[in-house]
Write a protein that holds these residues in place. Structure first.
Motif, short mmCIF file in Angstrom:
data_model
loop_
_atom_site.label_atom_id
_atom_site.label_comp_id
_atom_site.label_asym_id
_atom_site.label_seq_id
_atom_site.Cartn_x
_atom_site.Cartn_y
_atom_site.Cartn_z
N ASN A 136 46.12 52.34 50.15
CA ASN A 136 47.25 51.41 50.28
C ASN A 136 48.47 51.84 49.48
N ASN A 192 31.47 52.69 61.72
CA ASN A 192 31.77 53.12 60.35
C ASN A 192 31.52 54.61 60.24
N SER A 204 47.11 49.59 57.61
CA SER A 204 46.65 48.99 58.87
C SER A 204 47.66 49.22 60.00
N SER A 231 40.29 50.62 58.87
CA SER A 231 40.54 50.23 57.48
C SER A 231 39.72 51.15 56.58
N PHE A 232 40.17 51.28 55.36
CA PHE A 232 39.51 52.16 54.40
C PHE A 232 38.99 51.30 53.25
N PRO A 233 37.67 51.07 53.23
CA PRO A 233 37.13 50.13 52.25
C PRO A 233 37.09 50.67 50.82
N SER A 234 37.20 51.97 50.64
CA SER A 234 37.12 52.51 49.27
C SER A 234 38.18 53.59 49.10
N ASP A 292 36.05 57.06 53.61
CA ASP A 292 35.20 56.22 54.47
C ASP A 292 36.09 55.29 55.27
N TYR A 293 35.73 55.08 56.52
CA TYR A 293 36.54 54.18 57.33
C TYR A 293 35.68 53.16 58.06
N LYS A 294 36.32 52.09 58.43
CA LYS A 294 35.70 51.08 59.29
C LYS A 294 36.62 50.88 60.47
N SER A 295 36.05 50.99 61.67
CA SER A 295 36.89 50.80 62.83
C SER A 295 36.05 50.16 63.94
N ASP A 323 44.22 55.62 46.28
CA ASP A 323 44.17 54.32 46.95
C ASP A 323 44.93 54.42 48.27
#
Ligand code: ZN
Ligand code: ZN
Length: 181
Positions: free
Chosen positions: A24, A78, A32, A38-41, A65-68, A22
């Motif tokens: 987090n 992504n 963050s 952010s890492f959705p999974s 996987d990332y979202k930026s 995880d």
């Protein structure tokens, strides 16, 4: 996760591991704050530690996987980021005797355990890109009107002329005209 290396220390040849981490849980600092993404999974960690006559080598891969956002035009970006890490595994007393510049090649076993999450966090911080682009030749936003220039040109004049230079500009234009006449 802490890997139990006691079987390897007792003579086992290989330890394979695979788990989800995880993002987090990586640090007390929120993800963050560490990354511009952010890492959705959960991150996927897999690897092995081999023991050849007491010489232990760790090979591990991480995929996330990332979202930026595009650093130029702010469009969402992504993707998936991976890295491989290879280090020698050694006990505290061996590492303590090493010159400082070599310490980074090693991971330390404490009381028979290896904190693999800690390794992943350090490496991710080193390697994760600090910014992303939607495409290599992204044109970005117009600094004046904010239009996304990938969608076409805006109506803003190409170059701003410094108002203090306007008289000079007019003079140059006049000279050009005179030359043409
Ligand atoms: Zn872009
Ligand atoms: Zn514009």
């Amino acid at each position: 996760m802490k890997l139990d290396l006691r079987p390897l220390l007792a003579g086992d040849k290989i330890l394979r591991f695979e788990y989800e981490l995880d993002p987090n849980s990586l640090d007390e600092v929120p993800v963050s704050d560490l990354f511009d993404a952010s890492f959705p999974s959960p991150m996927k960690v897999s690897g092995e530690i081999t023991n050849t006559a007491g010489y232990m080598q760790m090979k591990v891969s991480l995929a996330v996987d990332y979202k930026s956002y595009c650093a130029r035009c702010l469009r969402p970006v992504n993707g998936s980021f991976t890295f491989d890490l290879e280090k020698t595994v050694a006990t505290k007393d061996i590492v303590a005797d090493l010159p400082e510049e070599r310490i980074d090649d090693y991971v330390v076993i404490e009381d028979g355990f290896l904190d693999i999450d800690e390794q992943m966090r350090e490496q991710l911080e080193l390697e994760f890109p600090s910014r992303f682009f939607c495409k290599e030749d992204c044109l970005g936003l117009c600094p004046k009107c904010g239009k996304n220039l990938n969608d076409g040109k805006c109506v803003c004049p190409e170059k701003e002329i410094d108002p203090r230079l306007m008289p000079l500009q007019k003079l140059l234009e006049k000279m050009k005209q005179e030359e043409q006449e």
